[in-house]
Design a protein around this motif. Structure first.
Motif, PDB file in Angstrom:
ATOM      1  N   GLY A  79      13.374 -94.783  59.242  1.00  0.00           N
ATOM      2  CA  GLY A  79      14.984 -93.724  58.934  1.00  0.00           C
ATOM      3  C   GLY A  79      15.987 -94.627  58.613  1.00  0.00           C
ATOM      4  O   GLY A  79      16.544 -93.642  57.840  1.00  0.00           O
ATOM      5  N   GLN A  80      15.832 -95.747  59.203  1.00  0.00           N
ATOM      6  CA  GLN A  80      16.654 -97.278  57.888  1.00  0.00           C
ATOM      7  C   GLN A  80      16.004 -96.907  56.446  1.00  0.00           C
ATOM      8  O   GLN A  80      14.812 -96.661  55.967  1.00  0.00           O
ATOM      9  N   PHE A  81      16.573 -97.632  55.817  1.00  0.00           N
ATOM     10  CA  PHE A  81      16.843 -98.223  54.525  1.00  0.00           C
ATOM     11  C   PHE A  81      17.527 -99.588  54.386  1.00  0.00           C
ATOM     12  O   PHE A  81      18.005-100.533  54.674  1.00  0.00           O
ATOM     13  N   LEU A  82      16.948 -99.745  52.825  1.00  0.00           N
ATOM     14  CA  LEU A  82      17.094-101.015  52.395  1.00  0.00           C
ATOM     15  C   LEU A  82      18.192-100.702  51.081  1.00  0.00           C
ATOM     16  O   LEU A  82      18.100 -99.599  50.123  1.00  0.00           O
ATOM     17  N   ILE A 119      17.013 -97.123  49.085  1.00  0.00           N
ATOM     18  CA  ILE A 119      15.424 -95.959  48.978  1.00  0.00           C
ATOM     19  C   ILE A 119      15.252 -96.261  50.984  1.00  0.00           C
ATOM     20  O   ILE A 119      14.964 -97.204  51.429  1.00  0.00           O
ATOM     21  N   SER A 120      15.422 -95.256  51.420  1.00  0.00           N
ATOM     22  CA  SER A 120      14.461 -95.270  52.593  1.00  0.00           C
ATOM     23  C   SER A 120      13.068 -96.088  52.745  1.00  0.00           C
ATOM     24  O   SER A 120      12.237 -96.184  51.877  1.00  0.00           O
ATOM     25  N   ARG A 124       6.957-100.545  53.134  1.00  0.00           N
ATOM     26  CA  ARG A 124       6.375 -99.891  51.871  1.00  0.00           C
ATOM     27  C   ARG A 124       8.036 -99.258  51.425  1.00  0.00           C
ATOM     28  O   ARG A 124       8.066 -97.948  52.556  1.00  0.00           O
ATOM     29  N   ILE A 125       8.012 -99.244  50.445  1.00  0.00           N
ATOM     30  CA  ILE A 125       8.419 -97.913  50.027  1.00  0.00           C
ATOM     31  C   ILE A 125       8.133 -96.232  48.710  1.00  0.00           C
ATOM     32  O   ILE A 125       7.379 -97.275  48.244  1.00  0.00           O
ATOM     33  N   VAL A 126       8.896 -95.675  48.845  1.00  0.00           N
ATOM     34  CA  VAL A 126       7.992 -94.534  47.653  1.00  0.00           C
ATOM     35  C   VAL A 126       9.777 -93.861  47.257  1.00  0.00           C
ATOM     36  O   VAL A 126       9.532 -93.367  48.174  1.00  0.00           O
ATOM     37  N   MET A 168      18.209-105.136  57.627  1.00  0.00           N
ATOM     38  CA  MET A 168      18.195-103.839  56.998  1.00  0.00           C
ATOM     39  C   MET A 168      18.977-102.357  57.696  1.00  0.00           C
ATOM     40  O   MET A 168      20.222-102.824  57.893  1.00  0.00           O
ATOM     41  N   LEU A 169      19.663-101.331  56.721  1.00  0.00           N
ATOM     42  CA  LEU A 169      21.041-100.859  56.987  1.00  0.00           C
ATOM     43  C   LEU A 169      20.590 -99.634  57.614  1.00  0.00           C
ATOM     44  O   LEU A 169      19.823 -99.205  57.789  1.00  0.00           O
ATOM     45  N   GLY A 170      21.524 -99.453  58.383  1.00  0.00           N
ATOM     46  CA  GLY A 170      22.011 -97.522  58.550  1.00  0.00           C
ATOM     47  C   GLY A 170      21.140 -98.004  60.206  1.00  0.00           C
ATOM     48  O   GLY A 170      20.278 -98.542  60.476  1.00  0.00           O
TER      49      GLY A 170
END
Length: 263
Positions: A42-45, A60-61, A73-75, A100-102
């Motif tokens: 659930g975090q994002f960068l 992007i999550s 991995r990001i999609v 890492m954010l959020g």
């Protein structure tokens, strides 16, 4: 209420391990970064385009973390100049990221319960790492535009997958709520990410059925660290910083208990 925690907010240079196109305008990228070891579902960068005329980074999550915590991995979907630049990156290319954010999904809330993992469109990728970390019975409900069912086979490794498509080309015709009703699915707690209409429907469904629900809000973010107040959500309770009924999605979220926010 979800307990908020401080997370890494560090900008550094990472490197592309691999990238491939997996659906129309949808790309799958693995990035080598020390931040992978800190990532939670659930975090994002934030990724910074090399073309500085695009100004803002793109949030992007996290989709998945590798087994030894050295790559993530990001999609993502190509929607503008920044993401169009990203889709041209190849193995070995450098990439500037912050993370890492959020605050992510509260994995512990699913322990010993029947869990619905609900993803719609580009809200599907965060469900993969979450599915890997949750134990117990998992019903994974995915909503797509059409028959390009990206990440479906990945998610089938971790639970029963039910599909809905807007055009009826696969699974139930309609959305994730239509699929739940069509299949007669039952659960105790919901984890969800997707477009706002989907999240509103999930919130209403959870309230009606007295289910816990944790939703990740999709919102365009600017700074990613809560300084600019460019991404806010209306909340039931007042914010401790501003004493108004707002929360900053990038720092207080993106995941909220559904009852916390007015959407």
């Amino acid at each position: 209420m979800i307990e908020r925690t401080d997370t890494m907010k560090e900008k550094h240079t990472a490197f592309v391990v691999s990238q491939q196109k997996i659906a129309a305008d949808i790309y799958d990228m693995w990035i080598e970064t020390k931040m992978a070891a800190e990532a939670r579902p659930g975090q994002f960068l934030c990724i910074y385009p090399k073309d500085r005329s695009t100004l803002l980074p793109r949030p992007i999550s996290v989709c998945e973390v590798n087994a030894n915590g050295t790559a993530l991995r990001i999609v993502y979907r190509v929607v503008g100049a920044g993401t169009r630049e990203f889709c041209g990156y190849g193995q070995g290319d450098s990439i500037e990221i912050m993370g890492m954010l959020g605050n992510g999904f509260p994995v512990e809330k699913g322990k010993g319960k029947r869990v619905f993992l609900m993803g719609g469109g580009i809200g599907i990728p965060p469900m993969l790492e979450l599915a890997k970390q949750l134990d117990g019975e998992k019903q994974i409900i995915l909503g797509y535009r059409d028959s390009e069912l990206f990440l479906k086979s990945d998610l089938e490794k971790y639970g029963r997958v039910t599909v809905a498509t807007e055009d009826g080309s696969a699974g139930t015709k309609g959305n994730v709520m239509d699929a739940i009703l069509a299949e007669g699915l039952e659960g105790d707690v919901i984890f969800a990410c997707g477009p706002m209409p989907m999240l509103r429907a999930i919130k209403n469904y959870a309230e009606k059925n007295r289910m816990e629900a944790y939703i990740s809000l999709e919102e365009r973010m600017a700074c990613g660290v809560g300084a600019c107040l460019g991404c806010v959500a209306r909340t039931k309770e007042t914010d401790s910083h501003s004493n108004v009924h707002n929360a900053r999605i990038c720092t207080d979220g993106p995941v909220f208990e559904a009852g916390e926010v007015n959407i």
